[in-house]
Design an enzyme around this catalytic site. Structure first.
Site, mmCIF file in Angstrom:
data_model
loop_
_atom_site.group_PDB
_atom_site.id
_atom_site.type_symbol
_atom_site.label_atom_id
_atom_site.label_comp_id
_atom_site.label_asym_id
_atom_site.label_seq_id
_atom_site.Cartn_x
_atom_site.Cartn_y
_atom_site.Cartn_z
ATOM 1 C CG LEU A 52 -1.960 -1.198 1.372
ATOM 2 C CD1 LEU A 52 -2.922 -0.709 2.179
ATOM 3 C CD2 LEU A 52 -2.821 -1.323 -0.107
ATOM 4 C CB ALA A 96 -4.870 0.519 8.684
ATOM 5 C CE1 TYR A 120 -4.154 4.267 12.478
ATOM 6 C CE2 TYR A 120 -5.672 4.991 14.018
ATOM 7 C CZ TYR A 120 -5.342 4.008 13.127
ATOM 8 O OH TYR A 120 -6.202 3.055 13.052
#
Length: 301
Positions: A37, A60, A125
């Site tokens: 990713l 993620a 984050y």
């Protein structure tokens, strides 16, 4: 048959989604080694090869504290990659499901956050996850962005497993008692996702226009709330129902006594009202879900 591309196959939610999505189509699962990713070309290549009708992004960069020292990598994975997936989904006339976080909020509100509340993340984050949400929205692909909180499961790295491990190693634990949220079981989140999709993806079609009608952000969390201290106490209460478990002494402390690189919101609670009104889903309490999770772990031990 509808083709579904699922990312994050080894994650807490991705692992559960492999089972719950199976009834909706042919699920192709990928992890970091199959699709990086942080590499836009890798994302486009894999999506082009699979040609999905539905992309479910359960991957993620989730190391909240480490993100403070790796903001570029966190942004690439959490902020940029979802936008690229959305672009590819739109090109294929596909649907996208993406997971976000309570950390998009600053925690200053006293009541549970709704989808209409203005995000104001306190840490890297949270900022990168918010960037991912906005990237998907900007593309205009039919999408569901599902915000959740305090996710745990029987696998991966999470508060539940950390507490059970520490309980075997220590007789006393100091746990933060002034941050509030809703512990959410990864399996429950996966099941809710599949129930939503089952309502709006026609079994007769590879893709359904009705997803467009409900596109947007939804909060999907366990009902109720607690502190990290309360969560830990409940974990040990449930675990102690087993044959051999020595409950450690728990000491509640303020977050200031346990400083971490990333600042956390004091209030992470979110409302499921929009979810219930739109999809008719009732999410179980965090206590009930935790008990079920620990029962499943005991059976498989």
């Amino acid at each position: 048959m509808r083709k579904i591309l699922l990312t994050g196959k080894n994650g807490q939610v991705g692992w559960e989604l492999q089972r719950t999505l199976a009834s909706l189509g042919d699920v192709v699962v990928v992890g970091h080694h199959e699709m990086d990713l942080a590499d836009p070309d890798s994302i486009r290549k894999v999506i082009g090869q699979v040609g999905p009708d539905l992309i479910v992004n359960a991957a993620a960069y989730s190391a909240v504290d480490k993100a403070e020292s790796e903001p570029d990598l966190a942004m690439a994975v959490n902020g940029v990659a979802p936008g690229i997936m959305a672009e590819e989904a739109k090109r294929l006339n596909a649907v996208m499901v993406h997971y976000s976080t309570d950390y998009v909020f600053d925690g200053t509100k006293t009541d549970p956050y709704s989808e209409e509340d203005t995000p104001n993340p306190l840490n890297v984050y949270g900022r990168t996850k918010l960037a991912g949400e906005r990237a998907i929205q900007a593309v205009g692909v039919p999408h569901l962005i599902l915000r959740t909180s305090w996710v745990y499961a029987a696998r991966g790295k999470n508060f539940l497993l950390t507490m059970l491990k520490l309980a075997r190693e220590r007789s006393e634990l100091k746990i933060v008692d002034d941050q509030i949220g809703a512990p959410t079981w990864g399996r429950m989140l996966a099941e809710a996702t599949s129930q939503i999709l089952a309502q709006h993806l026609s079994p007769l079609c590879r893709q359904s226009a009705s997803i467009t009608d409900v596109s947007g952000v939804y909060h999907v969390v366990s009902e109720g709330s607690t502190t990290w201290y309360g969560f830990a106490r409940k974990i040990f209460e449930e675990a102690s129902r087993g044959a051999s478990f020595a409950m450690p002494r728990l000491i509640p402390i303020p977050a200031t006594d346990y400083p971490l690189p990333a600042v956390r919101p004091r209030n992470s609670t979110m409302s499921n009202v929009k979810l219930g009104q739109t999809f008719g889903l009732a999410i179980p309490s965090w206590e009930k879900s935790l008990a079920l999770c620990l029962q499943e772990m005991t059976k498989s031990a």
